[in-house]
Design an enzyme around this catalytic site. Structure first.
Site, PDB file in Angstrom:
ATOM      1  N   GLY A   1       1.469   1.457  -1.675  1.00 57.32           N
ATOM      2  CA  GLY A   1       0.071   1.028  -1.672  1.00 57.32           C
ATOM      3  C   GLY A   1      -0.395   0.280  -2.911  1.00 57.32           C
TER       4      GLY A   1
ATOM      5  N   LEU B   1       3.386  -4.886  15.013  1.00 57.10           N
ATOM      6  CA  LEU B   1       2.235  -4.846  15.924  1.00 57.10           C
ATOM      7  C   LEU B   1       2.617  -5.446  17.273  1.00 57.10           C
ATOM      8  CD1 LEU B   1      -0.660  -6.026  13.565  1.00 57.10           C
ATOM      9  CD2 LEU B   1       0.329  -3.748  13.828  1.00 57.10           C
TER      10      LEU B   1
ATOM     11  N   HIS C   1       4.095 -10.952   2.202  1.00 57.73           N
ATOM     12  CA  HIS C   1       5.546 -10.858   2.319  1.00 57.73           C
ATOM     13  C   HIS C   1       6.181 -11.279   0.991  1.00 57.73           C
ATOM     14  CE1 HIS C   1       9.412 -10.774   4.281  1.00 57.73           C
ATOM     15  NE2 HIS C   1       9.692 -11.922   3.694  1.00 57.73           N
TER      16      HIS C   1
HETATM   17  C1  GRF Z   1       5.275  -5.423  -0.931  1.00 61.91           C
HETATM   18  O1  GRF Z   1       6.377  -5.946  -1.616  1.00 61.91           O
HETATM   19  C2  GRF Z   1       4.861  -6.333   0.185  1.00 61.91           C
HETATM   20  O2  GRF Z   1       5.107  -7.670  -0.083  1.00 61.91           O
HETATM   21  C3  GRF Z   1       5.729  -5.874   1.326  1.00 61.91           C
HETATM   22  O3  GRF Z   1       5.841  -4.473   1.171  1.00 61.91           O
HETATM   23  C4  GRF Z   1       5.619  -4.133  -0.193  1.00 61.91           C
HETATM   24  C5  GRF Z   1       4.503  -3.160  -0.194  1.00 61.91           C
HETATM   25  O4  GRF Z   1       4.237  -2.649  -1.462  1.00 61.91           O
HETATM   26  N1  GRF Z   1       5.171  -6.271   2.600  1.00 61.91           N
HETATM   27  P1  GRF Z   1       2.928  -1.801  -1.703  1.00 61.91           P
HETATM   28  O5  GRF Z   1       2.961  -0.647  -0.699  1.00 61.91           O
HETATM   29  O6  GRF Z   1       1.750  -2.691  -1.503  1.00 61.91           O
HETATM   30  O7  GRF Z   1       3.054  -1.305  -3.121  1.00 61.91           O
END
Ligand code: GRF
Length: 216
Positions: A21, A108, A124
Site C-alpha cells: 500500500g 477485473l 505499473h
Molecule cells: C507497485 O510497484 C505497483 O506499480 C504495482 O504493484 C506495486 C504495489 O506497491 N502495481 P504498493 O502496494 O503500492 O506499495
C-alpha cells in the site's frame, strides 16, 4: 454580475489493494496535503485480510474493508459484484466515482471494467507496453533494458493494455538488482500516481481512441 466560476464536484475515490500500500499512502498524503483537491477517499478494499495497506487506510481515517477472495479464481464476476456493492455503499458510483488499483493482485472482469468505463486507473512498474504482467522489474533486468520506469494507465479489458495517462523513465544501472531497481521505480510511482489522480479529478483528461490528451 453572476460569477461564471463553477466549482467542480469532488470525485469519490476507492482504492483496491492486496498488499503493502505504499502508492495508497502517497495518494492519501496527496489528498491530505491538498495536492489533490477535487478527490475524496471513500473506501479502501483489500482482497487479503492481512494486507498492510489496510492499516494505512485506517491511519488516514478511510474505511478499510476486507473482501476475502480465498479459494476464488483471480478473475471472478461473483467476487467483482461483491466489490461493486461495497463501492456503491460507499458512494463510489459508476457515473462519478474513481477506482484506483494499487498493488491489486486480482484481474477485473470485463463486466466490472465496462461498468466503470474510463473510471479505473492502475500503476505499473514498467514503461508499458514493455514488460506487462507480473515481475515487471525482473523482466526489464532479464531483458537487459537500459531504461524502464512506471506507467499510470486507464484499465481496459486486457491486462496492462489500457490507454496511457503518464509515464516516467528510470535508467537501469549495471549493478541493479530487482530490489534496487524496484526501489528507484517506486519513488517515481509515488510522484506519478498522485499526479494522474489530480489530472483525472480536475477533469483534465480526455481519451481519443488510445491517446489520453490533456484538456484545460
Ligand atoms: C507497485 O510497484 C505497483 O506499480 C504495482 O504493484 C506495486 C504495489 O506497491 N502495481 P504498493 O502496494 O503500492 O506499495
Amino acid at each position: 454580475m453572476p460569477s461564471t466560476h463553477t466549482t467542480r464536484p469532488v470525485v469519490p475515490i476507492a482504492v483496491l489493494v492486496s498488499g503493502r500500500g505504499s502508492n495508497l499512502e502517497a495518494i492519501l498524503e496527496a489528498i491530505d496535503k491538498k495536492y489533490i483537491t477535487n478527490g475524496a477517499a471513500k473506501v479502501v478494499i483489500s482482497n487479503r485480510p492481512d494486507a498492510p495497506a489496510l492499516d494505512i487506510a485506517r491511519k488516514h481515517n478511510v474505511p478499510a474493508k476486507i473482501l476475502d477472495d480465498h479459494g476464488l479464481p483471480k478473475k471472478s464476476w461473483e467476487y467483482d459484484q461483491r466489490t461493486i456493492r461495497l463501492l456503491q455503499e460507499h458512494g463510489v458510483k459508476s457515473q462519478d466515482g474513481l477506482i484506483l488499483l494499487s498493488g491489486y493482485f486480482r484481474i477485473l472482469t470485463p463486466e466490472f471494467v465496462g461498468l466503470y468505463e474510463r473510471r479505473i486507473l492502475n500503476i505499473h512498474p514498467a514503461l508499458l507496453p514493455a514488460f506487462p504482467g507480473l515481475n515487471a522489474q525482473k523482466q526489464a533486468l532479464d531483458h537487459g533494458a537500459k531504461v524502464t520506469g512506471c506507467t499510470v494507465h486507464f484499465v481496459d479489458k486486457g491486462v496492462d493494455t489500457g490507454p496511457i495517462i503518464l509515464q516516467t523513465p528510470v535508467p537501469v544501472r549495471d549493478d541493479d538488482t530487482v530490489e534496487t531497481l524496484s526501489q528507484r521505480i517506486l519513488r517515481e510511482e509515488h510522484r506519478l500516481y498522485p499526479e494522474a489522480v489530480r489530472l483525472f479529478t480536475d477533469g483534465m483528461l480526455t481519451v481519443k481512441e488510445r491517446r489520453v490528451l490533456l484538456v484545460e
